[in-house]
Design an enzyme around this catalytic site. Structure first.
Site, PDB file in Angstrom:
ATOM      1  N   GLU A   1      -9.665  -4.575   5.016  1.00 15.22           N
ATOM      2  CA  GLU A   1      -9.379  -3.516   4.045  1.00 15.22           C
ATOM      3  C   GLU A   1      -8.242  -3.936   3.125  1.00 15.22           C
ATOM      4  O   GLU A   1      -8.287  -3.728   1.912  1.00 15.22           O
ATOM      5  CB  GLU A   1      -9.035  -2.208   4.756  1.00 15.22           C
ATOM      6  CG  GLU A   1     -10.193  -1.539   5.457  1.00 15.22           C
ATOM      7  CD  GLU A   1     -11.302  -1.116   4.502  1.00 15.22           C
ATOM      8  OE1 GLU A   1     -10.992  -0.637   3.398  1.00 15.22           O
ATOM      9  OE2 GLU A   1     -12.483  -1.265   4.865  1.00 15.22           O
TER      10      GLU A   1
ATOM     11  N   ASP B   1      -5.727  -7.481   6.796  1.00 12.83           N
ATOM     12  CA  ASP B   1      -7.042  -7.317   7.408  1.00 12.83           C
ATOM     13  C   ASP B   1      -8.095  -7.180   6.301  1.00 12.83           C
ATOM     14  O   ASP B   1      -7.781  -7.332   5.117  1.00 12.83           O
ATOM     15  CB  ASP B   1      -7.070  -6.114   8.361  1.00 12.83           C
ATOM     16  CG  ASP B   1      -6.717  -4.802   7.677  1.00 12.83           C
ATOM     17  OD1 ASP B   1      -6.636  -4.762   6.426  1.00 12.83           O
ATOM     18  OD2 ASP B   1      -6.521  -3.800   8.380  1.00 12.83           O
TER      19      ASP B   1
ATOM     20  N   ASP C   1      -2.082  -4.856   3.558  1.00 15.15           N
ATOM     21  CA  ASP C   1      -2.219  -5.119   4.994  1.00 15.15           C
ATOM     22  C   ASP C   1      -3.074  -6.355   5.272  1.00 15.15           C
ATOM     23  O   ASP C   1      -4.038  -6.637   4.540  1.00 15.15           O
ATOM     24  CB  ASP C   1      -2.845  -3.913   5.700  1.00 15.15           C
ATOM     25  CG  ASP C   1      -1.840  -2.776   5.905  1.00 15.15           C
ATOM     26  OD1 ASP C   1      -0.643  -2.995   5.642  1.00 15.15           O
ATOM     27  OD2 ASP C   1      -2.262  -1.686   6.329  1.00 15.15           O
TER      28      ASP C   1
ATOM     29  N   GLU D   1       0.796  -1.230   0.000  1.00 19.90           N
ATOM     30  CA  GLU D   1       0.000   0.000   0.000  1.00 19.90           C
ATOM     31  C   GLU D   1       0.827   1.278   0.000  1.00 19.90           C
ATOM     32  O   GLU D   1       0.468   2.256  -0.638  1.00 19.90           O
ATOM     33  CB  GLU D   1      -0.930   0.036   1.231  1.00 19.90           C
ATOM     34  CG  GLU D   1      -2.155  -0.806   1.091  1.00 19.90           C
ATOM     35  CD  GLU D   1      -2.320  -1.741   2.267  1.00 19.90           C
ATOM     36  OE1 GLU D   1      -3.430  -1.867   2.756  1.00 19.90           O
ATOM     37  OE2 GLU D   1      -1.317  -2.335   2.677  1.00 19.90           O
TER      38      GLU D   1
END
Length: 706
Positions: free
Chosen positions: A85, A83, A81, A8
């Protein structure tokens, strides 16, 4: 050709590139690349809530670069990441690059260290569609509420308002607390407090009356009910009557209880406890805490080492830690403090009932990197938060503290006084870290006291008190309440608080959060017409449904149907009930007089914040800034000093006579004056800083008195 790894952020890319070497290209997507459109709903409610995703504005160059690199590379890894999202970002990238959705091209790093990155790359897996669907369900739920309920609020209250599943119930909690404070009826009560001296010591100690004639003393509550088995001292006359009774009494020690108590360390941080403790100890907002934690996770250039992620993933509600990290902590504790500071059995902490166990607790990724070792490579915020995380983790693996506690009961004319104190027998984990809520610093060690000792009264008297209303929420206590009620998830706390303050539903009063008139009016309207949206249990049940989607236990489309059918009908009824009606936001009157027409000015809100306006508008259009006077005077012209805010929200102080006098300073004006020139002294460097004179002809300075 090298393999491509997509993350990201550039900071994370730089750190990971260091560990992967020349065989890999590592580039950043800069967060999400696709989302629902801003200009319209983007959700087909008639076709199973099919979302219409579009490339995000401003991401054209990033998307072009991703496609360019993807064409050149044989293998693509999605390392966003770990998770919901992050999974959704990887899914969108895979869709955009037309990758095989069944390929093992998803990698996850719990920590951005050499070991963490290598382990992640060794274990690629498919994109987790359950995680993606949970994120989609949350995003669509928020879009349905926001895009259908917000226009209703615009028409009935004020343009520009927003509503949301989590934000609306959060504002409701703050409004509830304010209503409890306003409706609170303070009740008077008295305590009888004494200072005694034991015959075997010159040291005095304090004691409080706890029972009279076998009845315990209690503090009154709001109900006003009294317990026949207890007693309340509700006025001065009742306190004086007890004091009169005790005038010639003998104060004899009835019992002395001594014991050794064990005090356990707090567990390592999860997201919510990190935000709470950073608020209490560092005065960080939740947004500031999460921003800094993200930087520490993604990687920082450490002198002599290079880029390294200093902490594990910071969005977690699990208390699990790896055996490797535990061993590293044990070795550090043994080396620095000695074997006696290690527990007999390595500590394991049990996570909460609804905790997701995908990640470890928040801990230093390399415990050997002490805060002092990395301090010179970190910003001030990074150092403070890393030190907090590091100390909390190391302390969590240390031995219990042992406290020598003493409780003394003294009798006089059938009245019992109690004293308690403690001393530290073995400091254990407390040598390194003590929680902010700990009261360990408030109790003093008692002198040597024996049974049947006759105590000398140094002083005794009645003290008036009044029951106190519940305190306003702070960020720390609000996050704790949200967590306890299952409202939102660790990743939502900071953005929720930011939203409700930015939208001016809630304002800050020091550390406290208080609802504005806008927040109160909007919440009242929501309670009348949209009870479920501001109901804590309903919101918590919805969070549980999202968790069930994540674990493959519930269908995301079915969940949306269950919510939307009831919601759309509720909205229809509200629009019918409110046809032709509009809610007025009451103005908050001030004692500032309009110099043009003599009316008391009122507080108004704009997108830039609060300002003063004449209530006589449009006949009188007078308006001006709200100014807050501070201590002291301007060292140049002796004008008043005003508290001001920079464009970035940072506090500074300026002269009231600006622009004629352009004096400004980041330092805080104090009540003290310079002994050399009699000008106001300013505090530089916070509570551990110094007092300085800002008169350029003087230069006086001294350390703050501790």
């Amino acid at each position: 050709m090298p393999d491509l790894v997509i993350v990201e952020s550039p900071a994370k890319a730089k750190t990971i590139k260091k560990y992967l070497g020349s065989g890999y290209e590592v580039i950043a997507s800069m967060g999400h690349i696709r989302d629902l459109p801003k200009s319209k709903m983007g959700v087909d409610t008639e076709n199973d809530f099919k979302p219409h995703y579009v490339d995000m504005k401003g991401k054209g160059d990033v998307i072009k670069e991703l496609r360019k690199y993807a064409k050149k590379c044989d293998k693509i890894y999605l390392a966003t990441d770990p998770d919901r999202e992050g999974e959704a970002i990887s899914w969108h990238i895979a869709q955009m690059l037309k990758l095989d959705m069944n390929a093992d091209n998803r990698v996850a790093f719990n920590e951005i260290t050499k070991t963490g990155v290598q382990n992640g790359m060794k274990n690629p897996h498919k994109i987790n569609n359950d995680l993606v669907n949970a994120q989609q369900a949350r995003r669509i739920l928020d879009r349905l509420v926001g895009y259908e309920l917000s226009p209703f609020l615009w028409k009935k209250v004020k343009r520009g308002l927003s509503a949301g599943r989590v934000q609306s119930v959060t504002v409701s909690l703050i409004v509830d607390r304010e209503e409890a404070i306003k409706n609170f009826n303070p009740m008077e009560y008295w305590s009888i407090d004494a200072v005694f001296k034991a015959p075997s010591s010159d040291k005095t100690f304090e004691a409080s009356l706890v029972s009279v004639d076998g009845k315990k003393i209690e503090v009154p509550d709001q109900s006003g009910k009294k317990n026949d088995k207890k007693i309340q001292i509700s006025c001065k006359a009742e306190a004086d009557a007890i004091l009169k009774r005790l005038e010639n009494a003998e104060y004899k020690v009835k019992s002395v209880k001594k014991r050794v108590t064990k005090k356990q360390p707090a567990p390592p941080f999860i997201t919510s406890t990190m935000q709470q403790e950073a608020s209490k100890k560092l005065n960080f907002s939740s947004k500031r805490t999460m921003k800094t934690a993200q930087e520490l996770y993604e990687g920082v250039d450490i002198e002599g080492i290079g880029a390294v992620g200093l902490i594990t993933y910071m969005r977690t509600d699990s208390l699990r830690i790896s055996a490797e990290a535990q061993k590293s902590a044990e070795q550090y504790i043994d080396t620095v403090y000695g074997r006696e500071y290690l527990p007999d059995i390595p500590r394991e902490y049990k996570s909460g009932k609804n905790a997701q166990d995908a990640h470890e607790a928040i801990r230093p990724s390399t415990p050997e990197l002490t805060p002092d070792r990395v301090k010179n490579s970190l910003t001030s915020d990074q150092y403070k938060l890393y030190k907090l995380i590091w100390e909390r983790f190391i302390a969590s693996q240390m031995a219990n503290a042992l406290l020598n506690t003493t409780s003394v009961e003294t009798e006089a004319d059938n009245c019992i006084f109690r004293s308690s104190g403690y001393s530290v027998k073995f400091d254990g984990f407390m040598v390194l870290y003590v929680e902010s809520d700990s009261d360990d610093g408030n109790k003093k060690e008692l002198p040597i006291i024996n049974n049947d000792d006759i105590l000398m009264v140094v002083s005794i008297g009645g003290n008036q008190h009044f029951t106190q209303p519940p305190p306003r929420y702070t960020e720390a206590s609000l996050i704790k309440t949200l967590e306890e009620n299952g409202i939102g998830r660790p990743s939502t706390y900071a953005p929720t608080i930011t939203t409700i303050t930015t939208r001016q539903y809630v304002e800050r009063d020091g550390k406290s959060l208080r609802p504005t008139a806008l927040g109160e009016v909007t919440t009242e309207l929501m309670r009348e017409h949209f009870k479920k949206i501001v109901d804590a249990k309903f919101t918590a049940d919805m969070e549980n449904s999202l968790d069930e989607i994540e674990h493959g236990q519930k269908d995301w489309v079915t969940t949306l149907h269950e919510f939307y059918g009831d919601f759309s009908e509720t909205l229809r009824k509200a629009e019918t009930a409110m046809e032709g009606k509009r809610v007025k936001i009451p103005d908050e009157e001030t004692d500032v007089i309009c110099e043009l027409c003599g009316r008391n000015m009122v507080i108004k809100f704009s997108k830039y914040g609060k300002f003063l306006a004449c209530p006589g508008f449009p006949d009188c259009k007078n308006a001006k800034q709200i100014v807050t006077e501070s201590e002291g005077n301007c060292p140049r012209c002796d004008g008043k000093m005003l508290l001001k805010k920079s464009k970035k929200g940072r506090t500074f102080y300026g002269c009231e006579k600006f622009p004629d006098c352009n004096f400004m300073t980041w330092n805080v004006p104090s009540k003290e004056v310079c002994p050399n020139c009699n000008k106001t002294l300013f505090i530089k460097g916070g509570k551990n800083g110094k007092l300085i004179c800002e008169n350029t002809d003087c230069g006086y300075e001294r350390e703050l008195k501790k």
